[in-house]
Design an enzyme around this catalytic site. Structure first.
Site, PDB file in Angstrom:
ATOM      1  N   THR A 176       0.826  -1.219   0.000  1.00  0.00           N
ATOM      2  CA  THR A 176       0.000   0.000   0.000  1.00  0.00           C
ATOM      3  C   THR A 176       0.856   1.262   0.000  1.00  0.00           C
ATOM      4  OG1 THR A 176      -1.724  -1.181   1.188  1.00  0.00           O
ATOM      5  CG2 THR A 176      -1.814   1.218   1.284  1.00  0.00           C
ATOM      6  N   THR A 207     -11.037  -3.032   6.895  1.00  0.00           N
ATOM      7  CA  THR A 207     -10.332  -2.233   5.884  1.00  0.00           C
ATOM      8  C   THR A 207      -9.119  -2.949   5.334  1.00  0.00           C
ATOM      9  OG1 THR A 207     -11.010  -0.227   7.057  1.00  0.00           O
ATOM     10  CG2 THR A 207      -9.183  -0.009   5.489  1.00  0.00           C
ATOM     11  N   GLU A 235      -6.398  -5.748   4.213  1.00  0.00           N
ATOM     12  CA  GLU A 235      -6.527  -6.938   3.368  1.00  0.00           C
ATOM     13  C   GLU A 235      -7.725  -6.826   2.447  1.00  0.00           C
ATOM     14  OE1 GLU A 235      -3.653  -8.889   4.190  1.00  0.00           O
ATOM     15  OE2 GLU A 235      -4.093  -8.862   2.063  1.00  0.00           O
TER      16      GLU A 235
END
Ligand SMILES: CC/C=C\C/C=C\C/C=C\CCCC(=O)SCCNC(=O)CCNC(=O)[C@H](O)C(C)(C)COP(=O)(O)OP(=O)(O)OC[C@H]1O[C@@H](n2cnc3c(N)ncnc32)[C@H](O)[C@@H]1OP(=O)(O)O
Ligand code: FAD
Length: 607
Positions: free
Chosen positions: A81, A365, A367
């Protein structure tokens, strides 16, 4: 009093063999793993870095890196991310440019939004990252791939040249997730050897030739699929922990109802408390059993992948994504409901519930954002329906869509409340609801010239259809679980009661779906609710035994309200006096700030 079991009278009511129920709950996992799984909820990175190497590295790379990672000679972070992208993996901006002159990749963060952001362990402790970056060769972008990058010296732990690392700061409340150093990372033209690109799926040759994967590119997402099925199991642990606390406390707490000096009423005997608590108890068991099925389905997928059989990969993605979404939402909302079920004391840290909630809720939120995951399920359902016309017969969790025509004609034949206790009656209603919602979406989608525009426009309906599909899976797997041989006095009967509560609670909660799709009549909906109330009365005498079956120690629960012995009030009081505020009678700052105000003379009647 110490040593007295204040819940003994409740335990004596049990109508089933608790030892057997404990074994059913533990399933194939031993108690250690049950504890280990949850205790590592906030220490996720060795749990992702290593599986990612196994999924994406060649045998040779695994031989080099796994022993180091397994023995914690290196500490890895699953670094995917970025500040600007999390859900959209294909939108990641970090680049890894091949330099044929030196046979290296140059990792770089071209923009601020390319900053790696959130990866667990990255902030302070990780020595290596499994960094996801866009592979660039001769100015051509080959998309996101995995690269092993050393971040810190193994001698003095200082960051290496070109690497800027930091922690992203405090997170939600003071919860335990603040013990996790989720970090940020900027690459400034960091060079790594070519053999540190994970090359199990696709390769780059010495000459800089890209060899594309000869397997579905989505296998590069394999670690996320693996984690999502684990997260479903974690949801059952987190929810059962909260339900154990609130059930035991509901049996201890008495409020109102005293007549002529009789004890006040146990709040667990209030129908509103039962209507809020017992569906969560049933959901904990339901999620536990669907996690067991999902784990076996995932293991079967791995065996098939070894044999280059990709036939169940799409379904595995849909099931892991969808069940991760549904179960984490149920668990997160359920933990908060359990806090409310404990009244004021549920808000005390010593209840264990605020901490549990703060640690758990990001599961909705990480995974995969839960809505984004349901949209993946919706894509899978729409694709399955679109292939019906070409004679493709759906199997597995979408097999019911192969009977869509028949299900479109379905009307429940429930006449009496007890008809809703029949598993086939329930499954048919849930199949019809899910099929009609998906078929309605497919019908509406077909009106759009651009399917993508249609998908966006209808995405809220599609999420509801995906939810109905996933709830059908959970109901079906609960029913299948009870078709297994389960020994022990009364165990299967009690699980049957929980199975019916789970299904009829969902039917009641989503009655709008069942009525608007004309699957059931209002009268049949009313009968389902009648039956639900009766089922709550059947669970009531077994409630404490059913949460005892989770087999959690007081240490694991870390909750004064959820103590096995129910000795709540003395322990609540004792725990409060441990607070440092109670070390002194006069609080810090009193003399400096409060006392002067108190001493201030009154002026004309005004302070
Ligand atoms: C062991 C640890 C256990 C427990 C851990 C407990 C606690 C852990 C604590 C914290 C850990 C958290 C760590 C993280 O958060 S890591 C980062 C996680 N990030 C994500 O989950 C990102 C979510 N986004 C995605 O997965 C993807 O971007 C996407 C949303 C799926 C979209 O991908 P994209 O490439 O754009 O694909 P689409 O165009 O949407 O679909 C194309 C095609 O591919 C199929 N598909 C997509 N994904 C998969 C998959 N994973 N497997 C198989 N197939 C996949 C998709 O269905 C579609 O198929 P078609 O047939 O329609 O073409
Ligand atoms: C505690 C925690 C630990 C984490 N650990 C890691 C880690 O170890 N490694 C790592 O790489 N990452 C990690 N992450 C990051 C995490 O994986 C992402 O935050 C997650 O994938 C969600 O992505 P996002 O933040 O981009 O959300 P976004 O996608 O930006 O979501 C914002 C909103 O947009 C909506 N949305 C987004 N796309 C769509 C769409 N197409 N249609 C409709 N709605 C949409 C979402 O539903 C949501 O409501 C962690 C996050 C947390 C909170």
């Amino acid at each position: 009093m110490e040593g007295v079991d204040h819940l003994a009278h409740e335990r004596n009511k049990a109508q089933f063999d608790v030892a057997v129920m404990k074994a059913v709950w533990a399933g194939s996992r031993d108690a250690y793993e049950l504890f280990h799984r949850f205790s590592r909820l906030v220490a996720n990175d060795p749990e992702m870095f290593i599986p990612a190497i196994k999924a994406q590295a060649t045998e040779e790379q695994q031989k080099q890196w796994l022993p180091l990672a397994n023995k914690m000679k290196i500490i890895g972070s699953y670094t995917q991310t970025e500040l600007g992208h999390g859900s959209n993996v294909r939108g990641l901006e970090t680049t890894a440019t091949f330099d044929p002159k030196t046979d290296e990749f140059v990792l770089n963060s071209p923009t601020l939004t390319a900053t790696k952001w959130w990866p667990g362990g990255l902030g302070k402790i990780a020595t290596h990252a499994l960094a996801h970056a866009r592979l660039i060769i001769d100015d051509k972008d080959y998309g996101v791939h995995g690269f092993l990058v050393q971040l810190r010296s193994l001698d003095d732990h200082l960051t290496l040249p070109g690497i800027t690392i930091g922690d992203i700061g405090m997170k939600y409340g003071s919860g335990a997730y603040n013990t996790m150093d989720n970090g940020s990372l900027i690459f400034d033209h960091v060079r790594i050897p070519r053999n540190q690109m994970l090359m199990r799926l696709s390769q780059v040759t010495r000459e800089g030739k890209y060899v594309p994967s000869n397997v579905p590119r989505q296998l590069s997402y394999g670690t996320m699929v693996y984690v999502r099925q684990k997260i479903v199991f974690d949801a059952s642990i987190a929810l059962s922990r909260a339900v154990c606390i609130s059930t035991r406390y509901s049996a201890v707490r008495r409020q109102f109802g005293s007549h002529n000096g009789s004890p006040e009423t146990q709040v667990i005997d209030y129908k509103t408390q039962q209507a809020r608590l017992f569906p969560l108890l049933a959901s904990a068991y339901a999620i536990r059993f669907v996690s067991e099925w999902l784990n076996s389905f995932y293991k079967d997928l791995l065996q098939r992948l070894e044999a280059k059989d990709f036939s169940t990969l799409p379904e595995a993605h849909a099931c892991t994504a969808g069940l991760k979404s549904i179960t984490t939402s149920v668990a997160a909302d359920g933990i908060e409901e359990c806090r409310k079920l404990c009244g004021g004391h549920g808000y005390l840290t010593s209840s264990g519930l605020p901490e549990l909630s703060a640690v758990y809720i990001p599961a909705c939120t990480y995974e995969g954002d839960n809505v984004v995951m349901l949209l993946q399920v919706a894509r899978y359902l729409m694709k399955t329906i679109s292939q019906l016309k070409s004679g493709n017969k759906p199997v597995g969790t979408t097999a019911y869509l192969g009977r869509a025509e028949q299900l479109m004609q379905y009307h429940s034949d429930v006449l009496r409340a007890e008809d809703w206790l029949k598993p086939n009656v329930v499954v048919e209603a849930f199949e019809a609801r899910a099929a009609r919602m998906s078929m309605a979406c497919a019908q509406n989608l077909s009106k759009f010239n651009n399917p993508e525009d249609g998908f966006q426009e209808l995405s809220a309906d599609l999420v509801e259809a995906a939810t109905a599909h996933c709830q059908l899976i959970i109901v079906s797997k609960f029913i299948e679980k009870l078709q297994q041989d389960i020994p022990g006095k009364g165990v299967k009967e009690q699980l049957g009661v929980l199975r019916s509560i789970y299904a009829l609670f969902l039917l009641h909660k989503h009655i709008g779906d069942f009525l608007s799709t004309d699957c059931i009549t209002p009268k049949q909906g009313y009968l389902a609710n009648e039956q639900l109330r009766s089922l709550y009365s059947q669970v009531r005498p077994n409630a404490i035994a059913l949460v005892d079956a989770f087999n959690y120690t007081d240490h694991f629960l870390s909750s004064v309200l959820g103590r096995y012995d129910g000795n709540v009030y003395p322990k609540l009081y004792e725990e409060a006096w441990k607070d440092p505020l109670n070390d002194t009678s006069i609080p810090d700052g009193f003399h400096e700030y409060v006392q002067p105000m108190l001493k201030q003379p009154l002026h004309h009647g005004r302070l």
